[in-house]
Design a protein around this motif. Sequence first.
Motif, PDB file in Angstrom:
ATOM      1  N   ILE A 168      64.209 128.519 -75.738  1.00  0.00           N
ATOM      2  CA  ILE A 168      64.805 129.616 -76.767  1.00  0.00           C
ATOM      3  C   ILE A 168      65.932 130.347 -76.398  1.00  0.00           C
ATOM      4  CG2 ILE A 168      62.723 129.303 -78.037  1.00  0.00           C
ATOM      5  CD1 ILE A 168      61.823 132.265 -76.979  1.00  0.00           C
ATOM      6  N   GLY A 169      66.262 130.273 -75.223  1.00  0.00           N
ATOM      7  CA  GLY A 169      67.287 131.031 -74.583  1.00  0.00           C
ATOM      8  C   GLY A 169      67.759 130.769 -73.111  1.00  0.00           C
ATOM      9  N   ASN A 170      66.712 131.082 -72.276  1.00  0.00           N
ATOM     10  CA  ASN A 170      66.812 131.184 -70.931  1.00  0.00           C
ATOM     11  C   ASN A 170      66.604 129.649 -70.459  1.00  0.00           C
ATOM     12  OD1 ASN A 170      66.289 131.091 -68.074  1.00  0.00           O
ATOM     13  ND2 ASN A 170      66.044 133.340 -68.132  1.00  0.00           N
ATOM     14  N   MET A 171      67.546 128.851 -69.858  1.00  0.00           N
ATOM     15  CA  MET A 171      67.245 127.589 -69.846  1.00  0.00           C
ATOM     16  C   MET A 171      66.276 127.335 -68.551  1.00  0.00           C
ATOM     17  SD  MET A 171      68.989 125.530 -71.404  1.00  0.00           S
ATOM     18  CE  MET A 171      70.797 125.170 -72.106  1.00  0.00           C
ATOM     19  N   LYS A 172      65.627 128.368 -67.730  1.00  0.00           N
ATOM     20  CA  LYS A 172      64.899 128.144 -66.833  1.00  0.00           C
ATOM     21  C   LYS A 172      63.220 128.020 -67.597  1.00  0.00           C
ATOM     22  CE  LYS A 172      67.328 130.694 -63.335  1.00  0.00           C
ATOM     23  NZ  LYS A 172      67.166 131.965 -62.394  1.00  0.00           N
ATOM     24  N   ASP A 173      63.158 128.207 -69.010  1.00  0.00           N
ATOM     25  CA  ASP A 173      61.992 128.138 -69.647  1.00  0.00           C
ATOM     26  C   ASP A 173      61.601 126.790 -70.168  1.00  0.00           C
ATOM     27  OD1 ASP A 173      61.535 130.869 -69.176  1.00  0.00           O
ATOM     28  OD2 ASP A 173      62.492 131.545 -71.299  1.00  0.00           O
ATOM     29  N   ILE A 174      62.228 125.793 -69.531  1.00  0.00           N
ATOM     30  CA  ILE A 174      61.780 124.281 -69.594  1.00  0.00           C
ATOM     31  C   ILE A 174      60.767 123.943 -68.962  1.00  0.00           C
ATOM     32  CG2 ILE A 174      63.438 123.172 -68.089  1.00  0.00           C
ATOM     33  CD1 ILE A 174      63.123 121.752 -71.587  1.00  0.00           C
ATOM     34  N   THR A 175      59.656 123.380 -69.615  1.00  0.00           N
ATOM     35  CA  THR A 175      58.508 122.618 -68.796  1.00  0.00           C
ATOM     36  C   THR A 175      58.809 121.561 -67.734  1.00  0.00           C
ATOM     37  OG1 THR A 175      57.538 121.562 -70.235  1.00  0.00           O
ATOM     38  CG2 THR A 175      56.927 123.735 -70.407  1.00  0.00           C
ATOM     39  N   ASP A 188      59.959 104.168 -76.571  1.00  0.00           N
ATOM     40  CA  ASP A 188      59.559 105.832 -76.667  1.00  0.00           C
ATOM     41  C   ASP A 188      60.852 106.381 -77.121  1.00  0.00           C
ATOM     42  OD1 ASP A 188      56.995 105.073 -75.947  1.00  0.00           O
ATOM     43  OD2 ASP A 188      57.588 105.381 -73.653  1.00  0.00           O
ATOM     44  N   VAL A 189      60.779 107.549 -77.877  1.00  0.00           N
ATOM     45  CA  VAL A 189      61.547 108.308 -78.411  1.00  0.00           C
ATOM     46  C   VAL A 189      61.390 109.766 -78.240  1.00  0.00           C
ATOM     47  CG1 VAL A 189      62.887 109.318 -80.305  1.00  0.00           C
ATOM     48  CG2 VAL A 189      62.270 106.759 -80.150  1.00  0.00           C
ATOM     49  N   ALA A 190      62.120 110.693 -78.003  1.00  0.00           N
ATOM     50  CA  ALA A 190      61.877 112.219 -77.707  1.00  0.00           C
ATOM     51  C   ALA A 190      62.466 112.856 -78.773  1.00  0.00           C
ATOM     52  CB  ALA A 190      62.214 112.770 -76.368  1.00  0.00           C
ATOM     53  N   PHE A 191      61.915 114.015 -79.444  1.00  0.00           N
ATOM     54  CA  PHE A 191      62.537 114.648 -80.422  1.00  0.00           C
ATOM     55  C   PHE A 191      62.437 116.166 -80.008  1.00  0.00           C
ATOM     56  CE2 PHE A 191      62.123 117.422 -84.326  1.00  0.00           C
ATOM     57  CZ  PHE A 191      63.080 117.177 -84.856  1.00  0.00           C
ATOM     58  N   ALA A 192      63.827 116.861 -80.034  1.00  0.00           N
ATOM     59  CA  ALA A 192      63.974 118.339 -79.740  1.00  0.00           C
ATOM     60  C   ALA A 192      64.875 118.810 -80.781  1.00  0.00           C
ATOM     61  CB  ALA A 192      64.556 118.280 -78.171  1.00  0.00           C
ATOM     62  N   THR A 193      64.349 120.015 -80.990  1.00  0.00           N
ATOM     63  CA  THR A 193      65.341 120.707 -81.958  1.00  0.00           C
ATOM     64  C   THR A 193      66.073 122.008 -81.005  1.00  0.00           C
ATOM     65  OG1 THR A 193      63.529 122.558 -82.281  1.00  0.00           O
ATOM     66  CG2 THR A 193      63.776 120.788 -83.889  1.00  0.00           C
ATOM     67  N   ASP A 194      66.901 122.692 -81.480  1.00  0.00           N
ATOM     68  CA  ASP A 194      68.044 123.593 -81.097  1.00  0.00           C
ATOM     69  C   ASP A 194      67.072 124.289 -79.970  1.00  0.00           C
ATOM     70  OD1 ASP A 194      69.845 122.406 -82.648  1.00  0.00           O
ATOM     71  OD2 ASP A 194      70.480 124.088 -83.673  1.00  0.00           O
ATOM     72  N   ALA A 195      65.865 124.941 -80.401  1.00  0.00           N
ATOM     73  CA  ALA A 195      65.419 125.925 -79.591  1.00  0.00           C
ATOM     74  C   ALA A 195      63.892 125.972 -79.918  1.00  0.00           C
ATOM     75  CB  ALA A 195      66.273 127.053 -79.668  1.00  0.00           C
ATOM     76  N   GLY A 196      63.017 126.108 -78.915  1.00  0.00           N
ATOM     77  CA  GLY A 196      61.781 126.300 -79.218  1.00  0.00           C
ATOM     78  C   GLY A 196      60.684 125.076 -79.571  1.00  0.00           C
ATOM     79  N   THR A 197      59.736 125.029 -80.302  1.00  0.00           N
ATOM     80  CA  THR A 197      59.046 124.208 -80.570  1.00  0.00           C
ATOM     81  C   THR A 197      59.455 123.541 -81.758  1.00  0.00           C
ATOM     82  OG1 THR A 197      57.088 125.173 -79.474  1.00  0.00           O
ATOM     83  CG2 THR A 197      56.556 123.526 -81.070  1.00  0.00           C
ATOM     84  N   PRO A 198      59.823 122.209 -81.984  1.00  0.00           N
ATOM     85  CA  PRO A 198      60.167 121.403 -83.060  1.00  0.00           C
ATOM     86  C   PRO A 198      59.060 121.552 -84.313  1.00  0.00           C
ATOM     87  CG  PRO A 198      60.503 119.969 -81.175  1.00  0.00           C
ATOM     88  CD  PRO A 198      59.708 121.243 -80.729  1.00  0.00           C
ATOM     89  N   VAL A 224      53.055 112.638 -79.265  1.00  0.00           N
ATOM     90  CA  VAL A 224      52.542 113.390 -78.092  1.00  0.00           C
ATOM     91  C   VAL A 224      53.390 114.722 -77.995  1.00  0.00           C
ATOM     92  CG1 VAL A 224      52.381 113.637 -75.470  1.00  0.00           C
ATOM     93  CG2 VAL A 224      51.912 111.422 -76.583  1.00  0.00           C
ATOM     94  N   PRO A 225      52.809 115.922 -78.454  1.00  0.00           N
ATOM     95  CA  PRO A 225      53.428 117.126 -78.328  1.00  0.00           C
ATOM     96  C   PRO A 225      53.663 117.596 -76.602  1.00  0.00           C
ATOM     97  CG  PRO A 225      51.191 117.501 -79.051  1.00  0.00           C
ATOM     98  CD  PRO A 225      51.337 115.963 -78.864  1.00  0.00           C
ATOM     99  N   ILE A 226      54.785 118.255 -76.559  1.00  0.00           N
ATOM    100  CA  ILE A 226      55.177 118.671 -75.160  1.00  0.00           C
ATOM    101  C   ILE A 226      55.498 120.186 -75.361  1.00  0.00           C
ATOM    102  CG2 ILE A 226      56.623 118.393 -73.225  1.00  0.00           C
ATOM    103  CD1 ILE A 226      55.276 115.824 -73.718  1.00  0.00           C
ATOM    104  N   PRO A 227      54.293 120.935 -75.216  1.00  0.00           N
ATOM    105  CA  PRO A 227      54.248 122.502 -75.460  1.00  0.00           C
ATOM    106  C   PRO A 227      55.255 123.196 -74.576  1.00  0.00           C
ATOM    107  CG  PRO A 227      52.131 122.052 -75.011  1.00  0.00           C
ATOM    108  CD  PRO A 227      52.949 120.580 -75.032  1.00  0.00           C
ATOM    109  N   GLY A 228      55.615 124.314 -74.946  1.00  0.00           N
ATOM    110  CA  GLY A 228      56.724 125.106 -74.377  1.00  0.00           C
ATOM    111  C   GLY A 228      56.913 126.493 -74.895  1.00  0.00           C
ATOM    112  N   PRO A 229      58.288 126.553 -74.872  1.00  0.00           N
ATOM    113  CA  PRO A 229      58.694 128.053 -75.376  1.00  0.00           C
ATOM    114  C   PRO A 229      58.692 128.060 -76.929  1.00  0.00           C
ATOM    115  CG  PRO A 229      60.360 126.812 -73.940  1.00  0.00           C
ATOM    116  CD  PRO A 229      59.345 125.947 -74.080  1.00  0.00           C
TER     117      PRO A 229
END
Length: 197
Positions: A13-20, A79-89, A110-115
Motif C-alpha cells: 500500500i506504499g512501502n514496497m518492502k511489504d510484499i509477501t 494461471d493468471v494473477a490479479f493485482a490492484t494498485d495497492a492493498g488487497t484486491p 486463490v487469495p494471496i493475503p498481504g497488505p
Amino acid sequence: MKAGTLFVVATPIGNMKDITVRAVEALGAVSTVAAEDTRRTRELLSHLGIAGKRLASVHAHSSEAEVEKLAERLAAGEDVAFATDAGTPLVSDPGSALVAAAIRVGAQVVPIPGPSAVLAALVASGLASDAGFRFTAFLPRDGTKRREAIAVIAGTPEPVVMFESALRLGATLRDLAEAMPIRAACVVREITKVHEE
C-alpha cells in the motif's frame, strides 16, 4: 482440460518492502498479470525483478469482453494473477467480475493475503476492539444515500473504517461529527509511506 488458477494478490500500500513471499512467487509464476493500472503493476514487477509478463487491464470500466478474454485463458488452463494498485484486491477496488468469471469457468481462486489499508488504519487508530469492526469503503457524495449511510454508521457500535478523498475529508468529518458528536475518530493517511500520519 483442467482450468487454471486465478491468484488474487495483495500488493504493497506504499512501502514496497511489504510484499509477501507468496505474492512474489505467484506474480513470478504466471504468464499473465491482470492489473487495475498496468503502469503501476509494471513498476512493482520491475522493482521485484520480474520480467516478461503479459499485462492485462482490469479496472472499474473494463468491458465484459475484456474480462471474458481472461476467463478464456483460465478455462484453457492458464494461471493468471490479479493485482490492484495497492492493498488487497476487491476491497473498494475492481475485480469482482474477474473473480466471478473465474469461478464460472471452473478456475480455482486463490487469495494471496498481504497488505491492507483497512486493517493497517484500524490497528493504528487505537479504536480496534475484540468486538470487530465495520468497513464501508467510500460514502456516497451527497443526498439521501449519504445521510442513510451516515445513519448506519451512527447506529453501529463497532469501530467503522472508511475511505475518503482528501478533497472531501473536511465535509465528511463535519457530517460525521454532526451525527455522532461524542464518538472518537482517527484520520490515517499515507500508511507505510515516508509522510505517514
